[in-house]
Design a protein around this motif. Sequence first.
Motif, PDB file in Angstrom:
ATOM      1  N   ALA A   1       0.853  -1.186   0.000  1.00  0.00           N
ATOM      2  CA  ALA A   1       0.000   0.000   0.000  1.00  0.00           C
ATOM      3  C   ALA A   1       0.887   1.233   0.000  1.00  0.00           C
ATOM      4  N   GLU A   2       0.707   2.040  -1.017  1.00  0.00           N
ATOM      5  CA  GLU A   2       1.540   3.238  -1.185  1.00  0.00           C
ATOM      6  C   GLU A   2       3.027   2.888  -1.054  1.00  0.00           C
TER       7      GLU A   2
ATOM      8  N   LEU B   1       2.498  -4.105   3.889  1.00  0.00           N
ATOM      9  CA  LEU B   1       1.712  -3.984   5.128  1.00  0.00           C
ATOM     10  C   LEU B   1       1.890  -5.206   6.027  1.00  0.00           C
TER      11      LEU B   1
ATOM     12  N   GLY C   1       0.438  -4.933   9.668  1.00  0.00           N
ATOM     13  CA  GLY C   1      -0.541  -4.907  10.747  1.00  0.00           C
ATOM     14  C   GLY C   1       0.120  -5.216  12.069  1.00  0.00           C
ATOM     15  N   MET C   2      -0.714  -5.386  13.080  1.00  0.00           N
ATOM     16  CA  MET C   2      -0.215  -5.522  14.448  1.00  0.00           C
ATOM     17  C   MET C   2       0.738  -6.698  14.628  1.00  0.00           C
TER      18      MET C   2
ATOM     19  N   ASP D   1      -1.968   0.821  13.779  1.00  0.00           N
ATOM     20  CA  ASP D   1      -2.796   0.090  12.817  1.00  0.00           C
ATOM     21  C   ASP D   1      -4.236   0.083  13.295  1.00  0.00           C
TER      22      ASP D   1
ATOM     23  N   ALA E   1      -2.547   2.432   8.521  1.00  0.00           N
ATOM     24  CA  ALA E   1      -1.722   1.225   8.522  1.00  0.00           C
ATOM     25  C   ALA E   1      -0.279   1.635   8.767  1.00  0.00           C
ATOM     26  N   GLU E   2       0.297   1.093   9.795  1.00  0.00           N
ATOM     27  CA  GLU E   2       1.658   1.437  10.199  1.00  0.00           C
ATOM     28  C   GLU E   2       1.852   2.960  10.242  1.00  0.00           C
TER      29      GLU E   2
ATOM     30  N   HIS F   1       0.309   5.280   8.673  1.00  0.00           N
ATOM     31  CA  HIS F   1      -0.031   6.036   7.465  1.00  0.00           C
ATOM     32  C   HIS F   1      -1.520   5.945   7.158  1.00  0.00           C
ATOM     33  N   LEU F   2      -2.096   7.042   6.744  1.00  0.00           N
ATOM     34  CA  LEU F   2      -3.457   7.037   6.234  1.00  0.00           C
ATOM     35  C   LEU F   2      -3.434   6.421   4.836  1.00  0.00           C
ATOM     36  N   LEU F   3      -4.203   5.351   4.638  1.00  0.00           N
ATOM     37  CA  LEU F   3      -4.191   4.695   3.320  1.00  0.00           C
ATOM     38  C   LEU F   3      -5.161   5.358   2.349  1.00  0.00           C
TER      39      LEU F   3
ATOM     40  N   PRO G   1      -5.390  -4.917  12.048  1.00  0.00           N
ATOM     41  CA  PRO G   1      -5.267  -3.739  12.914  1.00  0.00           C
ATOM     42  C   PRO G   1      -5.343  -4.148  14.380  1.00  0.00           C
TER      43      PRO G   1
END
Lengths: 314, 314
Positions: free
Chosen positions: A148-149, A153, A155-156, B132, B148-149, B151-153, B253
């Motif tokens: 993503a971007e 990713l 996650g936790m 997250d 996510a991590e 960052h706004l996705l 998350p």
Amino acid sequence: MRKYYIGIDVGGTSMKMGLMSESGEVLAEAEHLTQKEDGPDGVIARMVEDAKQLADGAGISWNQIGGVGVGLPGFLDIPNGVVKYLTNLGWRNVPIKEKLEQAWQVPVSIDNDANVAALGEAWQGAGKGVDDLVCITLGTGVGGGVIAEGHLLHGMNGFAGEVGHIQVDREGVRCNCGQIGCLETVASATALVRMAREAIDQGRETVLTAESLSAREIFSACAKGDPVASEIVAKAIDALARTLAVLSLVLNPSRFIIGGGVAKAGDVLLNPLREAYEKEAQDNVKQGVEIVLAKLGNRAGFIGAAGLLARGRK
Amino acid sequence: MRKYYIGIDVGGTSMKMGLMSESGEVLAEAEHLTQKEDGPDGVIARMVEDAKQLADGAGISWNQIGGVGVGLPGFLDIPNGVVKYLTNLGWRNVPIKEKLEQAWQVPVSIDNDANVAALGEAWQGAGKGVDDLVCITLGTGVGGGVIAEGHLLHGMNGFAGEVGHIQVDREGVRCNCGQIGCLETVASATALVRMAREAIDQGRETVLTAESLSAREIFSACAKGDPVASEIVAKAIDALARTLAVLSLVLNPSRFIIGGGVAKAGDVLLNPLREAYEKEAQDNVKQGVEIVLAKLGNRAGFIGAAGLLARGRK
């Protein structure tokens, strides 16, 4: 100047490794048996030697190595570089990053196998140049990884991208994970074979035979119009298309990359999948989305593992 | 030293704005009618003045402003700062970032309303310190935003986090978006009221009356054991729990934040939602996950809009 990176993809049977340039070129590669009976210390000791030999054989001195990435099939504490549990190898609580860094004296990053495969495709395969993508591997199980971007990713707890366990059928069969009707129970190679066997056991008319069942046979029979094979493939494609539709709403990726043994079916899988996705996906999020085949095959893992460091963990 | 930021949340009826410190403290806030009949240039001209007055009134000179973030309800080209289409305001192809930067001479960032609300909660609300998370707003519709991590996705076209249109019922009713059985058709305030009205029209026994139907009334009747209200709430919770289960697999998350009018029900919504999530979510991805209420109410939008710049677009 440290300009080279090594990626290692550890599987239950074999370890694939590659020496790569910073820009993602594979300069040398090798495959060794994992020999899991040696336990973590034995496997790690050989990993240390094999990687050094790989560099040596390519004429790269170890002080030109900028880091080593390792893909592992199981539960990891990624930030701390600790293996919590590897089902296939039976490892528990192995501080692999620490051990490898001590032996190699270079930075080491670890990540799970589905994530490094996704990163490999994103960096040097079917996702090159694409910032937002989801990579789905249809093999024995169904794995996935999300970029993503430009970022992989996690996650936790590193489970982001576990798309194989998205529920696609509330009245479906039980998955190995304990849930009912996961994507994996319909779209993995194992699932296709299971559904074919069920149809044969029910005495349905089909060219498929219990002796030679594989995803390949099923797609081949489907291409020839066999009704049972066509029904099985249609079911898998419907579930996949609905999953891609959901992923589009959550992540709005520009590309889906489909890999693994099932994806060897090529257009027999991809064309109807594109059609079904077009129907299932919401108008806003489907615009411009491409569904393509993975390019790197089983080299995606070590390439992505090297990418963990070569891409500067972007 | 530019240490202050302004966030503006543009709605169809009103514009909320706040002056914020770099660390996320709200120093002043204001609300003005949008007066959309003035068209984009009129609305933008007032936005320019109102923001300057907000700073002025708080004793902050404009050269201490580091930037302005704007949340907008509609289709945006976020990187270029262009409004493609705002349904509520009727704007089309407005290069708002360019216009505002020219007027203010500070950096301007835009993003959609659901994203800035999620960012607001992540930065200063119920997600503070969490890397997250997914924020879901249950209002007239169902919106969402993903961090996510840290960052706004956004995804390819800014639609990441459009969780309201995840299909939860293949045999459900048609959504405004054209699809069948979206989460929004079951779990929005509008959906709760619609389902209650249908039950009343069918002559079912309930304390609910067609005259005073609202999400609030429905939850209140549910808490008292009304069977119709309980059934409606159970349906919404089931759909929400399954959606959170899917999001857990895709994003893993650590926290879900539930906001919007429907979330005012508090524990009557949250407790059964937590229970249902525990049943629906896969073992690996649900560990340690918290489901909490949003904290910032309708201030989340402007706070997150300011955060677009104050957080350095982390």
